[in-house]
Design a protein around this motif. Structure first.
Motif, PDB file in Angstrom:
ATOM      1  N   ARG A  13       6.863  57.418  73.407  1.00 37.25           N
ATOM      2  CA  ARG A  13       6.313  57.055  72.056  1.00 37.25           C
ATOM      3  C   ARG A  13       4.827  57.026  72.155  1.00 37.25           C
ATOM      4  O   ARG A  13       4.191  56.616  73.279  1.00 37.25           O
ATOM      5  N   ALA A  15       0.961  56.212  71.758  1.00 39.29           N
ATOM      6  CA  ALA A  15       0.305  54.926  71.589  1.00 39.29           C
ATOM      7  C   ALA A  15       0.319  54.274  70.266  1.00 39.29           C
ATOM      8  O   ALA A  15       0.329  53.134  69.983  1.00 39.29           O
ATOM      9  N   VAL A  17       2.156  54.641  67.786  1.00 37.75           N
ATOM     10  CA  VAL A  17       3.649  53.989  67.228  1.00 37.75           C
ATOM     11  C   VAL A  17       3.571  52.548  67.913  1.00 37.75           C
ATOM     12  O   VAL A  17       3.862  51.739  67.086  1.00 37.75           O
ATOM     13  N   TRP A  18       3.047  52.448  69.067  1.00 36.88           N
ATOM     14  CA  TRP A  18       3.359  51.029  69.748  1.00 36.88           C
ATOM     15  C   TRP A  18       2.440  50.066  69.036  1.00 36.88           C
ATOM     16  O   TRP A  18       2.612  48.950  69.015  1.00 36.88           O
ATOM     17  N   PHE A  21       3.867  49.239  65.595  1.00 33.66           N
ATOM     18  CA  PHE A  21       4.837  48.237  65.994  1.00 33.66           C
ATOM     19  C   PHE A  21       4.479  46.759  66.252  1.00 33.66           C
ATOM     20  O   PHE A  21       4.851  45.908  65.756  1.00 33.66           O
ATOM     21  N   ALA A  22       3.400  46.749  67.065  1.00 33.37           N
ATOM     22  CA  ALA A  22       2.806  45.281  67.473  1.00 33.37           C
ATOM     23  C   ALA A  22       2.132  44.739  66.464  1.00 33.37           C
ATOM     24  O   ALA A  22       2.566  43.617  66.055  1.00 33.37           O
ATOM     25  N   THR A  25       4.965  43.695  63.677  1.00 36.28           N
ATOM     26  CA  THR A  25       5.533  42.361  64.075  1.00 36.28           C
ATOM     27  C   THR A  25       4.671  41.061  64.252  1.00 36.28           C
ATOM     28  O   THR A  25       5.120  40.195  63.487  1.00 36.28           O
ATOM     29  N   LEU A 253       5.136  53.392  59.995  1.00 36.92           N
ATOM     30  CA  LEU A 253       5.901  53.389  61.265  1.00 36.92           C
ATOM     31  C   LEU A 253       7.133  54.089  61.054  1.00 36.92           C
ATOM     32  O   LEU A 253       7.639  54.803  62.072  1.00 36.92           O
ATOM     33  N   GLN A 262      12.011  51.245  63.783  1.00 29.54           N
ATOM     34  CA  GLN A 262      11.432  50.245  62.930  1.00 29.54           C
ATOM     35  C   GLN A 262      12.179  49.171  62.985  1.00 29.54           C
ATOM     36  O   GLN A 262      11.808  47.900  63.114  1.00 29.54           O
ATOM     37  N   THR A 265      11.876  45.604  64.900  1.00 27.43           N
ATOM     38  CA  THR A 265      11.264  44.478  64.612  1.00 27.43           C
ATOM     39  C   THR A 265      12.038  43.202  64.143  1.00 27.43           C
ATOM     40  O   THR A 265      11.589  42.186  64.458  1.00 27.43           O
ATOM     41  N   SER A 268      12.050  41.643  67.523  1.00 26.14           N
ATOM     42  CA  SER A 268      10.790  41.152  67.965  1.00 26.14           C
ATOM     43  C   SER A 268      10.103  40.007  67.198  1.00 26.14           C
ATOM     44  O   SER A 268       9.429  39.186  67.478  1.00 26.14           O
TER      45      SER A 268
END
Length: 312
Positions: A13, A15, A17-18, A21-22, A25, A253, A262, A265, A268
């Motif tokens: 993935r 960076a 994308v993360w 995601f973070a 979340t 995302l 996705q 999440t 998370s």
């Protein structure tokens, strides 16, 4: 071939994308803490849900409509009844109803417990997809996963709920369960929806939910409300972050990594929500909450192994 059709495949993935995601979340998990502040749980002050909901949805609508115009996109024409039907259904089922239920519930339950209920949404989505879509067949693993997920939901209520059924806390948890069902239903609606540009879809259904929520504000007289700036700041934060920016990040995302990724999440958000609850409010949950989370995650994993991964 899609990602879902390659079991065990390792995908690198990027960076970005993360980061998406973070951030997503964090915004979604933070919504529960902001809602706790807005309603003033545990204090004699706070805003009523009938004001919190229109405030957050209106703020989110302003953010998304502005973004849509900046990007040069448009809502579908009003003559497109099918797409506006989906937008209206998403606005009511995916925003108005669950957000109101969660806000009411958080007057009496902790933010971390409210966040935990979101983990059960994929279980209901799998069950609903099996019932309503011909290409989603129920397999043995899917059935076992759904049953295990339901066991997790029952564990969330815990033995105290059985002894004190009808109490304010149990009623609030039932509202959270209904909110989870509503979120799941909105996923199924989106699954059956005609193709639409992501940002206009989000801007459309959040705007619809905001407009429909406005009459609620008239049901509470200002003389009945005791609140100060930090309650209003929490509402503004809910509108800007979870109801506005988060919806745009969600679409970004999905476009970059797919709906299956996705949907992680769902795992998370409860964890980060529990961390926020402890960090900012010193909330702690009983043993049954940890057991429930484990059962729900196990159920979701089993259901995904047995299904085709199309609904996430």
């Amino acid at each position: 071939m899609t990602e879902a059709s390659l079991p065990g495949a390792k995908i690198a993935r990027p960076a970005i994308v993360w980061i998406l995601f973070a951030t997503l979340t964090t915004l979604w998990a933070g919504a529960y803490g902001l809602t706790r502040v807005a309603v003033g749980k545990g204090t004699l002050e706070g805003l009523p849900p009938e004001w919190v909901l229109p405030g957050r949805l209106t703020g989110g609508a302003i953010v998304l409509l502005t973004l849509m115009l900046v990007m040069g996109k448009r809502l579908p024409p009003f003559s497109d009844l099918r797409r506006w039907g989906v937008i209206g259904a998403m606005g009511v089922v995916g925003s108005l109803v669950p957000f109101f239920l969660i806000t009411v519930a958080q007057q009496t339950v902790d933010s971390s417990l409210a966040a935990l209920y979101t983990a059960a949404a994929p279980v209901f989505v799998v069950l609903g997809a099996t019932l309503f879509f011909a290409d989603e067949r129920m397999t043995r693993n899917t059935g076992l996963g759904v049953l295990l997920g339901f066991a997790g939901v029952l564990a969330l209520f815990g033995p105290d709920a059985v002894r004190h059924f009808g109490s304010a806390s149990v009623t609030a948890q039932l509202l959270l369960l209904l909110a989870t069902l509503s979120f799941s239903a909105s996923t199924l609606i989106a699954r059956a929806a005609p193709k639409m540009d992501a940002i206009p879809l989000a801007a459309g259904f959040v705007t619809v939910s905001a407009v429909v929520s406005w009459p609620l504000a008239l049901t509470v007289h200002p003389s009945e409300v005791e609140a100060d700036w930090h309650h209003w700041a929490a509402v503004a934060g809910l509108g800007l972050g979870p109801s506005g920016i988060a919806q745009a990040l969600y679409m970004a995302l999905v476009a970059r990594a797919g709906a299956t990724f996705q949907s992680l999440t769902g795992y998370s958000v409860p964890v980060v929500g529990a961390a926020f609850g402890w960090l900012f409010f010193r909330e702690t949950q009983s043993w049954n909450a940890a057991l429930a989370f484990a059962l729900i995650l196990g159920g979701v994993w089993l259901a995904r192994q047995g299904g085709r991964g199309r609904v996430g």
